[in-house]
Write a protein that holds these residues in place. Structure first.
Motif, short mmCIF file in Angstrom:
data_model
loop_
_atom_site.label_atom_id
_atom_site.label_comp_id
_atom_site.label_asym_id
_atom_site.label_seq_id
_atom_site.Cartn_x
_atom_site.Cartn_y
_atom_site.Cartn_z
N UNK A 178 0.84 -1.20 0.00
CA UNK A 178 0.00 0.00 0.00
C UNK A 178 0.88 1.26 0.00
N UNK A 179 0.88 2.04 -1.05
CA UNK A 179 1.75 3.23 -1.13
C UNK A 179 1.35 4.32 -0.16
N UNK A 180 0.15 4.26 0.39
CA UNK A 180 -0.28 5.26 1.36
C UNK A 180 0.28 4.97 2.75
N UNK A 181 0.81 3.76 2.93
CA UNK A 181 1.30 3.37 4.25
C UNK A 181 2.82 3.34 4.34
N UNK A 182 3.47 3.07 3.20
CA UNK A 182 4.92 2.90 3.26
C UNK A 182 5.57 3.63 2.08
N UNK A 183 6.59 4.45 2.33
CA UNK A 183 7.25 5.15 1.22
C UNK A 183 7.92 4.19 0.24
N UNK A 184 8.38 3.03 0.75
CA UNK A 184 8.99 2.05 -0.13
C UNK A 184 7.97 1.51 -1.12
N UNK A 185 6.72 1.33 -0.68
CA UNK A 185 5.67 0.86 -1.58
C UNK A 185 5.36 1.93 -2.63
N UNK A 186 5.36 3.19 -2.22
CA UNK A 186 5.13 4.28 -3.16
C UNK A 186 6.23 4.28 -4.24
N UNK A 187 7.46 4.06 -3.78
CA UNK A 187 8.58 4.01 -4.71
C UNK A 187 8.42 2.83 -5.67
N UNK A 188 7.97 1.71 -5.15
CA UNK A 188 7.79 0.53 -5.99
C UNK A 188 6.77 0.78 -7.09
N UNK A 189 5.59 1.34 -6.71
CA UNK A 189 4.54 1.56 -7.70
C UNK A 189 4.99 2.55 -8.78
N UNK A 190 5.71 3.56 -8.38
CA UNK A 190 6.15 4.56 -9.35
C UNK A 190 7.22 4.02 -10.30
N UNK A 224 9.84 -5.95 4.47
CA UNK A 224 8.82 -5.63 5.47
C UNK A 224 7.97 -6.84 5.80
N UNK A 225 7.59 -7.61 4.79
CA UNK A 225 6.79 -8.82 5.03
C UNK A 225 7.60 -9.82 5.85
N UNK A 226 8.85 -9.98 5.50
CA UNK A 226 9.71 -10.93 6.22
C UNK A 226 9.91 -10.49 7.67
N UNK A 227 10.02 -9.20 7.89
CA UNK A 227 10.15 -8.70 9.26
C UNK A 227 8.95 -9.10 10.09
N UNK A 228 7.76 -8.98 9.52
CA UNK A 228 6.55 -9.34 10.25
C UNK A 228 6.50 -10.84 10.54
N UNK A 229 6.87 -11.65 9.57
CA UNK A 229 6.85 -13.10 9.77
C UNK A 229 7.77 -13.51 10.90
N UNK A 230 8.89 -12.83 11.04
CA UNK A 230 9.87 -13.21 12.06
C UNK A 230 9.67 -12.53 13.41
#
Length: 763
Positions: A431-443, A523-529
């Motif tokens: 979600x680009x509204x929640x994480x700047x890395x996601x915003x960077x990915x979508x762009x 970020x997903x891996x951080x949550x899993x661990x």
């Protein structure tokens, strides 16, 4: 022996022939108080040799025992023999309710039930439930005196306090100059040459009833007690620090502290009805699993509400906090298997769990459920062949959700539910509204003809990263068990709607895949661990590492687990509790619903809000591990082997720097915590039968009065009707021997009783 009898005679002769305890001493006492107890030589009190050599010197000032010296001491809790006893049947209840006198010793189970019935009638709110009364009163209180005395003896023995100057249990009267009140204070140990007093505590705080006497002493200008040293077995609590600070302020240079860290190992006498645990034990094994973990797990309650009620009742029955730490300080939601020993056929296996330490009133619940899950997962990983250890959520593969046998276990359930949670977290991380890395990915995504980012079809899944272990002395320490989350391009045919806005060429696939693994997946891996929502996944995975070790050892030499391994029979470890009717299809349908309705929607300047769901799975079919080198292990985990060994018998600290809040608790699959005596199970019967060999002949713990208020029994195991820690100098005089005149009529018996009378003197 002659010296011990002479001391006993002297003490007995000085005693007033009183049948009850006296009221507290004050300056305006109505009757003359008894003279203070002169005590006796410590070597006689604890049956120690006169020429005993000290193994450590008593320090002059403040001191703490080095971590390398931390160890364990044993004591026998007479109440522990009943830790497996359940409440009476309705018929037994009615039968015993009619008995006006306590059943004879030949009916030990009936005696316990009879006492509980009367306690529950007096206080139904606190003790209407038999298991609460059993764990809080019958067992906990009965262990306080023996525990305190065992640690006191350890201090005296290891420091060589056996000379003619060292006196135990001597009493002093101190008058507080500010209030005029006089307090009788009993010294655990006093040196008549130097005037040093030792107050020895098997926990981490002083007895509140002793504080006024200490404070009165600290204000004296002259006193036979020239200095006071508090000795603690456990870390000091705030109450201890505050008390010592006040004493040091009143008596500068006279008060010191000695933190002599030692852990208790509680044993049980023979007989009784023991708890029958089979944790980590192969089916068909003889004996039961024992160890420190089992006591805590037995006392743990299923929910936070139930646990709070248990802790509240425990605290009400023990207002001075004399009882040892229970499960209330253990966060069982973090429980994981961290050690398994060498599996020698017929000898059992050591194991150790880890858990985070938290304040007592915030945790302690769920111990049975979490330990059962680890046990079941461990055996699932042994019983099924490794190619079955996968789950898969993919709309194109409804027939490949998971292996059917794996789907009948809690380990399989947890993997599939974690896979669905993974998809949701992936959507959230995108979600680009929640994480700047996601915003960077979508762009950064390629655009279609309308300038909208091309939706990248992806498969992501969880798999083991390389576990860090240390195989040593035939066992394995499981040090780190990271999981990794991987992402890979995968075209999906059965996606709802039409989210595929363009096709990717191979270069675009590779570039986009790399950006996803760099910007989204960490970020997903951080949550899993780390996230509590994946705690059960991590819990079953550490069990997978332990099971793989057992597989490898069994391949070398058959172990007690040999018949289980690769049997593909998981009927002994099924889905349990609220999940017993769980099905893999229920999770798959939840997954399809999420695909249809979406998990995250947003507006973005690069385009609209696409679905952000993925396919993938969890794959534990392989278990890579790396054995930590001995030099590194010795540097980073210097005390872990010792602490792990201790944890098989009792709750311990990990003692690793930086992990101060990590506890270890374990056991052995065929161990015994018996200190000797009969191990048979007595059966309740309304008809008197001969006393069983090994049954105690003294009066058992009297559970009818909840509070643990101290007692006055002796150095080697006297009777204390409360079963609690004794007052080693309360604000009121300690009562002398009840019925001493009758005892002196038969001198021998009277002297032996005096020798045994003070077991409950110390906390």
């Amino acid at each position: 022996m002659r010296a011990r009898l002479a001391s006993a005679v002297a003490v007995a002769a000085a005693a007033t022939l009183a049948f009850t305890g006296l009221p507290g001493l004050t300056s305006s006492a109505d009757a003359a108080p008894k003279p203070p107890n002169p005590g006796m030589l410590c070597r006689d009190y604890f049956d120690l040799a006169e020429d005993l050599v000290a193994i450590v010197e008593m320090p002059d000032g403040d001191a703490s025992r080095a971590k390398s010296q931390w160890d364990t001491y044993e004591y026998e809790n007479p109440g522990k023999k009943w830790d497996g006893l359940q409440g009476p049947s309705e018929a037994d209840y009615k039968r015993l309710e009619l008995e006006t006198k306590e059943p004879p010793k030949s009916r030990p189970v009936d005696r316990v039930w009879w006492k509980w019935i009367r306690a529950s009638k007096k206080n139904p709110n606190a003790f209407g439930d038999f298991t609460y009364w059993r764990d809080i009163i019958l067992i906990k209180n009965a262990g306080n005196d023996p525990r305190g005395k065992a640690f006191e003896k350890k201090i005296i023995k290891e420091h060589g306090l056996v000379g003619d100057d060292w006196i135990c249990q001597k009493e002093f009267d101190f008058t507080d100059p500010d209030t005029g009140k006089t307090y009788r204070r009993q010294a655990d140990v006093w040196n008549k040459s130097t005037g040093q007093q030792l107050e020895i505590k098997s926990n981490g705080h002083p007895d509140p009833k002793q504080k006024p006497g200490d404070i009165a002493w600290s204000k004296q200008k002259e006193s036979p007690v020239k200095s006071l040293k508090y000795v603690f077995a456990e870390p000091q609590e705030k109450s201890a620090k505050d008390h010592l600070n006040e004493l040091k302020k009143n008596a500068p240079g006279k008060v010191t502290e000695y933190n002599y860290r030692s852990r208790k190992a509680e044993l049980a006498p023979g007989g009784g009805v023991r708890d029958k645990s089979t944790t980590m034990q192969p089916p068909g094994s003889k004996g039961v699993t024992g160890g420190g973990a089992q006591d805590l797990i037995r006392e743990s309650r299923p929910t936070p509400k139930d646990m709070k009620e248990f802790v509240d009742r425990k605290n009400a029955a023990d207002p001075n906090r004399l009882q040892p730490k229970g499960p209330g300080g253990v966060d069982f939601t973090t429980l994981e298997l961290r050690y398994i020993g060498k599996p020698v056929k017929g000898k059992g296996v050591d194991y150790s769990f880890s858990a985070k330490e938290v304040p007592e009133d915030t945790a302690g619940w769920g111990g049975k459920e979490k330990a059962q899950l680890i046990n079941d997962a461990f055996f699932t990983w042994l019983a099924l062949t490794p190619e079955k250890f996968w789950v898969n959520l993919n709309p194109d593969q409804p027939d490949k959700i998971m292996d059917s046998a794996f789907g009948k276990t809690d380990a399989g359930r947890i993997l599939l539910e974690a896979d669905l949670e993974l998809k949701r977290d992936f959507a959230d991380a995108m979600n680009p509204k929640k994480r700047p890395e996601a915003d960077q990915y979508w762009k950064s995504l390629p655009r279609n003809a309308q300038g909208i980012p091309c939706w990248f079809q992806v498969r992501n899944w969880i798999e083991p990263d390389t576990a860090v272990v240390r195989e040593e002395n035939g066992g394995i320490h499981i040090l780190d068990t990271p999981l990794k989350v991987k992402a890979q391009y995968l075209k999906i045919d059965n996606m709802p709607g039409d989210p595929y806005l363009c096709e990717f060429n191979e270069a675009e696939k590779k570039a986009t895949e790399d950006r996803m693994n760099r910007l989204i997946m960490p970020e997903v891996e951080r949550r899993v661990n780390n996230d509590p929502r994946y705690a059960e996944l991590r819990r079953v995975y550490t069990a997978r590492v332990a099971a793989e070790f057992i597989r490898q050892q069994d391949a070398k030499t058959p172990t007690d687990y040999h018949k289980v391994i690769n049997s593909n029979d998981v009927s002994s470890w099924p889905l349990r509790g609220e999940n017993k009717d769980w099905t893999r299809e229920s999770v798959y349908q939840a997954y399809l619903k999420s695909l249809r309705e979406g998990e995250q929607q947003w507006e973005h300047d690069a385009g609209g809000g696409p679905y952000t769901m993925s396919v993938g799975g969890v794959d534990f079919s392989k278990q890579p591990k790396r054995n930590m080198t001995k030099p590194r292990f010795d540097t980073e985990h210097r005390y872990l082997p010792r602490e792990t060994k201790s944890s098989v018998r009792t709750l311990t600290d990990n003692a690793k720097d930086g992990e101060k809040n990590l506890l270890l608790l374990g056991g052995n699959t065929v161990s015994s915590d018996l200190s000797g005596g009969d191990t048979s199970d007595p059966k309740p019967t309304p008809t008197p039968t001969p006393t069983k060999p090994g049954e105690p002949t003294d009066k058992p713990t009297d559970p009818t009065t909840p509070p643990a208020t101290g007692g006055s029994s002796g150095g080697t195991g006297g009777k204390n009707p409360q079963g609690d820690l004794a007052d080693t100098g309360s604000s009121t005089p300690v009562g002398m021997i009840a019925g001493l005149a009758a005892a002196l009529a038969a001198i021998g018996g009277g002297l032996v009783w005096w020798k045994r009378r003070r077991t409950a003197d110390q906390e």
